[in-house]
Design an enzyme around this catalytic site. Structure first.
Site, short mmCIF file in Angstrom:
data_model
loop_
_atom_site.label_atom_id
_atom_site.label_comp_id
_atom_site.label_asym_id
_atom_site.label_seq_id
_atom_site.Cartn_x
_atom_site.Cartn_y
_atom_site.Cartn_z
CB SER A 146 -92.92 20.44 -1.37
OG SER A 146 -94.10 20.08 -2.56
CG ASP A 301 -95.73 22.82 -5.27
OD1 ASP A 301 -95.09 22.95 -6.64
OD2 ASP A 301 -95.38 22.00 -4.50
CG ASP A 303 -90.59 21.60 -5.09
OD1 ASP A 303 -92.24 22.27 -4.78
OD2 ASP A 303 -90.85 20.00 -5.45
CG ASP A 305 -93.31 19.49 -7.01
OD1 ASP A 305 -94.25 19.80 -6.70
OD2 ASP A 305 -92.85 17.76 -5.83
#
Length: 572
Positions: A146, A301, A303, A305
């Site tokens: 993340s 961000d 990734d 999500d």
């Protein structure tokens, strides 16, 4: 086995990966660092397995990944029908070793005869969730850390519903992982053999197109406006292509990408942290926005999500909305564009540390709210439960910039949220308002809710012990007042007990057990303490409500200062 014995096992392993061997030879020179690398195994937290890259059982490397996938393979073979042919979907982000870990996962699965669907290039986490459902896969794996610093990577497991594995499943998988006695000797198949035998299939464009088609169903306006000027930064991550494609198909073409942050970069060189929660991540977007007088700035961000948004305030400066503010705005926008019949039996799902303003807004539309523990996997779990009830999902969010509008994904989705946020900004612009002005209208209607969060990082074994001490002390000596407000109730989620102080009685908390303490104060204020499941941190969350902005700010500051002083005394 002691950490010294585990270290010896690794140093004597003749086939140890050369790169890891080189790193290990450096690590052993620092006794504290080598102990931290080997004193425990990486475990599943609220978001899966996440850790610093490097050699050791407490690090992310090909061997700890293989061990985790071995456990997952054993679990799905026992618990998911036809898992071999249904396969496992695997995606990865822009971090160091992400693609390598994805291939290692496929190699372990292949050794069990389980097919792997691996994306040919990096993709967002929510697309992996969608892919599991679209491909009818038995499970999913996302290689990501993340928004953690560059030295981290991680491993998220998704079940056949496309959601992060809930507690019971996670415990069962961990049990299987623990049966793997030696991470260094896990069997792996050769990549070329898997490709030849159809056990490794590369996927991509077909899944992307299906996801974009699903996005169309979220559209609330007929035609987007080119009058809305958008600045977008993917923060060196995975969202660039899908966000642009999603905006384009809705009709937004006046989109300006922050080019310095458009390309994937595992070092995230242009930011201190690739996290839209951190306002410094918007520095370049703000500069570009000022140059072209943009209406809205959006940032995801790595990734993809989590979504952050910034808009111009009354002074002409860009203000980054909090996750609570953005979530409340999108909730109001979503519910206001649904009919009374569409809202009937619909639910808002939020976490216990997310603003109570969401509950108030939902109630104004006749919609009930369900609270979950922190972590979007619990929201995904509730959506799955709705398939067997008369209830249905309308919106879900958490304070840490996680939002989900359409349930064709079962995890927080910054791509969805980016499209809806821009459509919402366009809607309010047509009414002559910015998002901040729309938010002020909600405050006037429902009260001035304000939230805060303090995060204390305590690394290593000593840090973990300090975090445990803080939680133990708060349990043993609970607050009776904060900021001049009396504590009305104490909620201990580890014992599932809610103590109502005024009524002098106890209630059962109908949620899974977790190491969390929450204090409910007078005047709709609250404080919550939670050790992070994925980072070496303890987080303190705060919420207040008054009739004025200044009063809320002063009350929030008073409560935060009192809590900070208490924590400093505990660890002094």
């Amino acid at each position: 086995m002691s950490w010294q014995e585990t270290l010896k096992k690794w140093t004597s392993f003749a086939a140890l990966d050369e790169a890891l061997l080189k790193q290990l030879n450096e690590v052993v020179k620092d006794e504290k660092e080598v102990e931290d690398a080997f004193y425990k195994n990486l475990t599943f937290g609220t978001g899966g397995m996440r850790g610093v890259l490097g050699p050791g059982t407490n690090r992310m490397n090909i061997y700890t990944v293989r061990k985790a996938v071995e456990g997952l393979s054993l679990y799905i073979k026992e618990n998911v029908q036809h898992c071999e042919e249904r396969g496992v979907a695997i995606a990865y982000d822009s971090r160091y070793m992400s693609q390598e870990f994805a291939i290692e996962a496929a190699r372990v699965l292949g050794s069990h005869g389980i097919k792997a669907y691996v994306f040919e290039s990096l993709r967002p986490t929510p697309l992996l969730s969608f892919a599991v459902r679209y491909l009818h896969a038995a499970a999913g794996i996302m290689i990501t850390a993340s928004h953690n610093p560059p030295e981290y990577n991680g491993f998220k497991v998704y079940n056949e519903d496309g959601g992060q594995v809930p507690l019971k499943e996670a415990a069962a998988i961990i049990e299987k992982v623990d049966l793997v006695a030696d991470e260094l000797s896990v069997n792996v198949a050769e990549q070329k053999d898997l490709e030849a035998n159809g056990l490794l299939t590369w996927v991509g464009e077909k899944v992307d197109k299906a996801y974009l088609q699903a996005l169309k169903g979220l559209q609330k306006q007929e035609n987007a406006s080119d009058d809305l000027t958008i600045v977008f930064t993917p923060l060196h991550g995975t969202s660039h292509d899908l966000v642009l494609a999603g905006l384009n198909q809705v009709g937004f073409t006046n989109v300006h990408v922050v080019r310095e942050q458009a390309n994937p970069d595992p070092e995230f060189r242009t930011v201190e942290s690739p996290n839209p929660e951190e306002h410094q991540a918007f520095t370049m977007a703000i500069e570009q926005g000022q140059a072209i007088n943009a209406d809205i700035l959006i940032g995801t961000d790595p990734d993809a999500d989590r979504l952050g948004v910034a808009v111009i305030d009354a002074n002409g400066a860009y203000q980054v909305l909090t996750g609570n503010q953005l979530g409340t705005l999108m909730l109001d926008y979503t519910l206001s564009h649904l009919s009374e019949e569409e809202r009937k039996n619909g639910k808002l799902i939020k976490t216990i540390v997310t603003t109570e303003m969401g509950r108030t807004v939902a109630k104004s539309y006749g919609v009930d709210t369900i609270d979950t523990l922190t972590g979007f996997k619990f929201i995904g779990e509730k959506i799955k439960e709705f398939e067997s009830t008369e209830e249905h999902y309308l919106f879900g969010f958490e304070e840490s910039y996680g939002f989900l509008i359409g349930d064709f994904v079962r995890d927080k989705d910054a791509v969805q949220a980016a499209i809806v946020a821009c459509e919402m900004a366009n809607y309010w612009k047509k009414q002559g308002k910015t998002l901040l002005q729309a938010l002020d209208g909600l405050y006037e209607q429902h009260g001035y809710y304000l939230e805060g969060m303090k995060s204390l990082t305590l690394k290593g074994k000593d840090g973990a012990e300090q975090i445990a001490t803080i939680m133990e002390d708060i349990r043993a000596n609970p607050f009776t007042e904060l900021g001049g407000l009396k504590v009305l109730a104490v909620e201990d989620y580890d014992t599932s007990n809610r103590t109502l102080l005024v009524e002098d009685k106890n209630e059962i908390i109908e949620l899974p057990k977790e190491n969390v303490m929450k204090f409910i104060l007078e005047e709709d204020a609250w404080v919550c303490f939670r050790p992070s499941g994925t980072e070496p941190k303890i987080k303190s969350y705060f919420g207040v409500k008054t009739t004025e902005e200044t009063k809320s700010k002063d009350l929030l500051q008073a409560i935060q200062s009192q809590v900070e002083e208490r924590i400093n005394q505990i660890i002094a």
